[in-house]
Enzyme design. Sequence first.
Site, short mmCIF file in Angstrom:
data_model
loop_
_atom_site.label_atom_id
_atom_site.label_comp_id
_atom_site.label_asym_id
_atom_site.label_seq_id
_atom_site.Cartn_x
_atom_site.Cartn_y
_atom_site.Cartn_z
CD GLU A 46 -3.10 -0.34 0.06
OE1 GLU A 46 -3.22 0.07 -1.11
OE2 GLU A 46 -3.62 -1.39 0.47
CB THR A 48 4.29 0.26 -2.74
OG1 THR A 48 3.16 -0.47 -3.19
CG2 THR A 48 4.55 -0.07 -1.28
CG ASP A 49 0.37 3.27 -6.40
OD1 ASP A 49 0.74 3.85 -5.35
OD2 ASP A 49 -0.74 3.48 -6.91
N GLY A 138 -12.97 2.45 -1.16
CA GLY A 138 -11.61 1.93 -1.38
C GLY A 138 -11.61 0.65 -2.19
CG LEU A 139 -14.03 -2.11 -1.63
CD1 LEU A 139 -15.30 -2.85 -1.23
CD2 LEU A 139 -12.80 -2.93 -1.24
CB SER A 140 -11.22 0.19 -7.36
OG SER A 140 -10.68 0.93 -8.40
CD GLU A 179 -10.41 6.38 -11.92
OE1 GLU A 179 -10.23 6.89 -10.80
OE2 GLU A 179 -10.68 5.17 -12.07
CG ASP A 191 -7.54 1.65 -8.12
OD1 ASP A 191 -6.81 0.97 -7.38
OD2 ASP A 191 -8.02 2.75 -7.80
CE1 TYR A 248 -2.29 8.37 -3.48
CE2 TYR A 248 -2.15 10.31 -4.88
CZ TYR A 248 -2.00 8.95 -4.70
OH TYR A 248 -1.56 8.17 -5.73
P1 ADP Z 1 -13.66 4.13 -5.26
O1 ADP Z 1 -13.07 4.05 -6.62
O2 ADP Z 1 -12.75 3.56 -4.21
O3 ADP Z 1 -15.02 3.56 -5.15
P2 ADP Z 1 -13.58 6.91 -5.93
O4 ADP Z 1 -13.78 8.14 -5.12
O5 ADP Z 1 -12.32 6.76 -6.70
O6 ADP Z 1 -13.78 5.68 -4.92
O7 ADP Z 1 -14.75 6.76 -6.97
C1 ADP Z 1 -16.09 6.88 -6.55
C2 ADP Z 1 -16.86 7.73 -7.56
O8 ADP Z 1 -16.95 7.05 -8.82
C3 ADP Z 1 -18.28 7.98 -7.15
O9 ADP Z 1 -18.37 9.06 -6.27
C4 ADP Z 1 -18.94 8.27 -8.49
O10 ADP Z 1 -18.69 9.61 -8.90
C5 ADP Z 1 -18.19 7.37 -9.44
N1 ADP Z 1 -18.90 6.11 -9.71
C6 ADP Z 1 -18.39 4.87 -9.62
N2 ADP Z 1 -19.28 3.93 -9.99
C7 ADP Z 1 -20.40 4.58 -10.33
C8 ADP Z 1 -21.70 4.17 -10.79
N3 ADP Z 1 -22.01 2.89 -10.99
N4 ADP Z 1 -22.61 5.15 -11.02
C9 ADP Z 1 -22.33 6.45 -10.84
N5 ADP Z 1 -21.13 6.88 -10.41
C10 ADP Z 1 -20.16 5.98 -10.15
MG MG Z 2 -11.31 5.09 -7.32
#
Ligand code: ADP
Ligand code: MG
Length: 416
Positions: A46, A48-49, A138-140, A179, A191, A248
């Site tokens: 973690e 480390t990337d 945090g599960l992407s 992203e 991710d 971060y």
């Molecule tokens: P994580 O990737 O860990 O879940 P992030 O903050 O990187 O957290 O990404 C979360 C964001 O991605 C959400 O707030 C939303 O904007 C977007 N997102 C992801 N999946 C969906 C989905 N199925 N519908 C709408 N927005 C999504």
């Molecule tokens: Mg994310």
Amino acid sequence: MSDIEFLEAYDDSTGAALASGLFAKVFGSDPDGVWAAPGRVNLIGEHTDYNAGLCLPIALPHRTYVAVHLRDDMRMRVVSSVKPEDVVDIDLEGLGAGGVKGWAAYPIGVAWALREAGFDTVCGSDMAFVTCVPFASGLSSSAAMTCSTALALDGVFGLGFGGTDKGRITLIDAAVRAENDMAGASTGGLDQSAAMRCTPGHSLRLDFRPGLDAIDSATQEPFDLEELGLELLVIDTQAHHQLNDGQYGQRRSSCERAARELGVANLREVADEVEASDDPQIALARVLNRLDDETTRKRVRHVVNEIGRVDRFIKAFASGDAREAGKLMDASHASLCDDYEVTVPELDVAVAASREAGALGARMTGGGFGGSVIALVARGESRAVACHVAGSFADNGFRTPRALVAVASDSAHRVR
Ligand code: ADP
Ligand code: MG
């Protein structure tokens, strides 16, 4: 003992039916196809990337499904089951970085990034998303969204990258760019690589050393939990992770500063040198002595030790030594808590409670400051461990956590 909700993954036929159903409802026709991409958990390695280090994700069985129909103009319309009344409609022509706000920046950013990379055949499309990956835990979920989009666009516009590991690297680059440059979220590729390159029953050893060919940077490592009589429990603490408040960036820049002070290109060089020495702990102490500031010393100690733990974890799993793997997870968490200082009370309590309930090891996963915890538990024990964590959360006055069981699953694929 408190009860706790377990998030079940959709199977592909359910995911495809839900995405197609939403598509038909919103756009009034059938889609050309449905694609899926998974969320991920990082087993170890973690922060480390961005230090040219190693990490070790698996793909979750929880996926985002996207139903797509290509258009003959440059419009892109996207909708998500999360807010089905909100259809975002954008013209790809003339779109620039940062030109889309909110969640739609993720999928529209992918089409934009592919066009920026020179793939002019990518034109307009309509897309409907459904997901069972929890958000901002945090599960992407973001990479599940960008990678399902990238593979879908590859499919409908016939780019021909999705069928090979090498081709997928082009799609990963577009997902990362979406992203970073459209959604404004810093992400280093872990991710998206997990969502595009993981295989069932394996973890993906990702090596971020610069200059390494993208193909050579990833290897499949055995991660068969069933064979060892184990389960991987994921607890979503519901303390929403926030990497945007500067923490971060601060960690990143203190690592870069330390590398400059030590006269190396990145901290991976230090980690490799320490690992190759006769006595790694003495070698590390010598390096740390060359740094003036105590906080910087702690950050470097985490990064160097954490990079070393990745291959030890792989070895432990390959030789069936679950106890050693658990110990490495515990050590990783302690280091993220004490040296890297990226945990919050919810993460520490979830880890401690998992161990109390018999987990072989537990650690936060993802960037920290909230998000999720993983615990290695004996087969059939996930619910008991999760309930114990929920009880500890109640005692501490935290929000009720959620849980899921992770199995090393498939990367992005076409479903229908
Ligand atoms: P994580 O990737 O860990 O879940 P992030 O903050 O990187 O957290 O990404 C979360 C964001 O991605 C959400 O707030 C939303 O904007 C977007 N997102 C992801 N999946 C969906 C989905 N199925 N519908 C709408 N927005 C999504
Ligand atoms: Mg994310």
